[in-house]
Design a protein around this motif. Structure first.
Motif, PDB file in Angstrom:
ATOM      1  N   GLU A  66       0.875  -1.168   0.000  1.00 40.81           N
ATOM      2  CA  GLU A  66       0.000   0.000   0.000  1.00 40.81           C
ATOM      3  C   GLU A  66       0.910   1.215   0.000  1.00 40.81           C
ATOM      4  O   GLU A  66       1.923   1.237   0.692  1.00 40.81           O
ATOM      5  CB  GLU A  66      -0.890   0.014   1.240  1.00 40.81           C
ATOM      6  CG  GLU A  66      -1.879  -1.135   1.300  1.00 40.81           C
ATOM      7  CD  GLU A  66      -2.709  -1.078   2.561  1.00 40.81           C
ATOM      8  OE1 GLU A  66      -3.400  -0.051   2.766  1.00 40.81           O
ATOM      9  OE2 GLU A  66      -2.639  -2.031   3.344  1.00 40.81           O
ATOM     10  N   VAL A  67       0.546   2.218  -0.795  1.00 42.66           N
ATOM     11  CA  VAL A  67       1.381   3.407  -0.907  1.00 42.66           C
ATOM     12  C   VAL A  67       0.587   4.660  -0.542  1.00 42.66           C
ATOM     13  O   VAL A  67      -0.643   4.652  -0.560  1.00 42.66           O
ATOM     14  CB  VAL A  67       1.975   3.553  -2.330  1.00 42.66           C
ATOM     15  CG1 VAL A  67       2.906   2.401  -2.658  1.00 42.66           C
ATOM     16  CG2 VAL A  67       0.886   3.682  -3.376  1.00 42.66           C
ATOM     17  N   PHE A  68       1.322   5.703  -0.211  1.00 49.23           N
ATOM     18  CA  PHE A  68       0.704   6.999   0.066  1.00 49.23           C
ATOM     19  C   PHE A  68       1.655   8.085  -0.411  1.00 49.23           C
ATOM     20  O   PHE A  68       2.851   7.849  -0.603  1.00 49.23           O
ATOM     21  CB  PHE A  68       0.399   7.173   1.555  1.00 49.23           C
ATOM     22  CG  PHE A  68       1.631   7.344   2.407  1.00 49.23           C
ATOM     23  CD1 PHE A  68       2.055   8.609   2.800  1.00 49.23           C
ATOM     24  CD2 PHE A  68       2.375   6.239   2.824  1.00 49.23           C
ATOM     25  CE1 PHE A  68       3.192   8.781   3.582  1.00 49.23           C
ATOM     26  CE2 PHE A  68       3.512   6.399   3.604  1.00 49.23           C
ATOM     27  CZ  PHE A  68       3.918   7.665   3.988  1.00 49.23           C
ATOM     28  N   LYS A  69       1.105   9.268  -0.600  1.00 48.24           N
ATOM     29  CA  LYS A  69       1.898  10.418  -1.008  1.00 48.24           C
ATOM     30  C   LYS A  69       2.221  11.240   0.235  1.00 48.24           C
ATOM     31  O   LYS A  69       1.319  11.665   0.948  1.00 48.24           O
ATOM     32  CB  LYS A  69       1.110  11.256  -2.015  1.00 48.24           C
ATOM     33  CG  LYS A  69       1.938  12.180  -2.840  1.00 48.24           C
ATOM     34  CD  LYS A  69       1.059  12.848  -3.887  1.00 48.24           C
ATOM     35  CE  LYS A  69       1.852  13.110  -5.130  1.00 48.24           C
ATOM     36  NZ  LYS A  69       1.040  13.716  -6.179  1.00 48.24           N
ATOM     37  N   ASP A  70       3.512  11.434   0.510  1.00 45.91           N
ATOM     38  CA  ASP A  70       3.898  12.194   1.701  1.00 45.91           C
ATOM     39  C   ASP A  70       3.719  13.694   1.451  1.00 45.91           C
ATOM     40  O   ASP A  70       3.439  14.112   0.331  1.00 45.91           O
ATOM     41  CB  ASP A  70       5.321  11.826   2.146  1.00 45.91           C
ATOM     42  CG  ASP A  70       6.412  12.312   1.211  1.00 45.91           C
ATOM     43  OD1 ASP A  70       6.163  13.198   0.364  1.00 45.91           O
ATOM     44  OD2 ASP A  70       7.547  11.812   1.322  1.00 45.91           O
TER      45      ASP A  70
END
Length: 148
Positions: A66-70
């Protein structure tokens, strides 16, 4: 180009210079949609670099990535690499390859892949690393068998 293990695009059938071709839309399963797909942008080789990251993530964590944008605009994995897992090495893989922008040309993708390969090759070429990796793979294989 491998979109996921159930889908692929044969770039040889396209009469254009396939190094500069871009695709639109979501051609992957939900957990395999590359960053460009998630942002609704065109994509090409970033699906491959995302797939490499996703495969490495499953091997490291035993779970889909799972990825997210910092806040700075960089894409990162939600799970954190443990420091004794050679965090600098793995973070280089994930940060570089997840943040290959769709506007980058194919040479940019090749350069990032080459840098990542060089990092891992130099790490694995250190004395006694092959024995260490073999032992870790045996441990991982046993762990995977127990957690089916």
């Amino acid at each position: 180009m491998l979109v996921d293990f159930g889908r692929a695009i044969d770039l040889k059938t396209i009469e254009n210079d396939s190094l500069d071709i871009k695709f639109c839309g979501d051609a992957a399963g939900e957990d395999m949609a590359c960053v460009s797909m998630q942002e609704g942008e065109s994509w090409c080789y970033d699906i491959d670099t995302y797939g490499l990251c996703a495969s490495a993530h499953v091997l490291l964590f035993g779970a889909h990535m799972e990825v997210f944008k910092d806040p700075e605009g960089s894409w990162r994995t939600k799970k954190t690499i443990r420091r004794y897992w050679k965090a600098k090495l793995w973070n280089a893989l994930f940060i570089d390859l997840l943040n290959t922008k769709n506007e980058d040309n194919s040479q940019a993708h090749i350069d990032k892949m080459s840098r990542t390969l060089t990092l891992f090759t130099s790490h694995l070429n250190q004395p006694n690393k092959s024995r260490e990796v073999a032992a870790l793979l045996r441990h991982q294989s046993g762990w995977l068998s127990q957690n089916k």
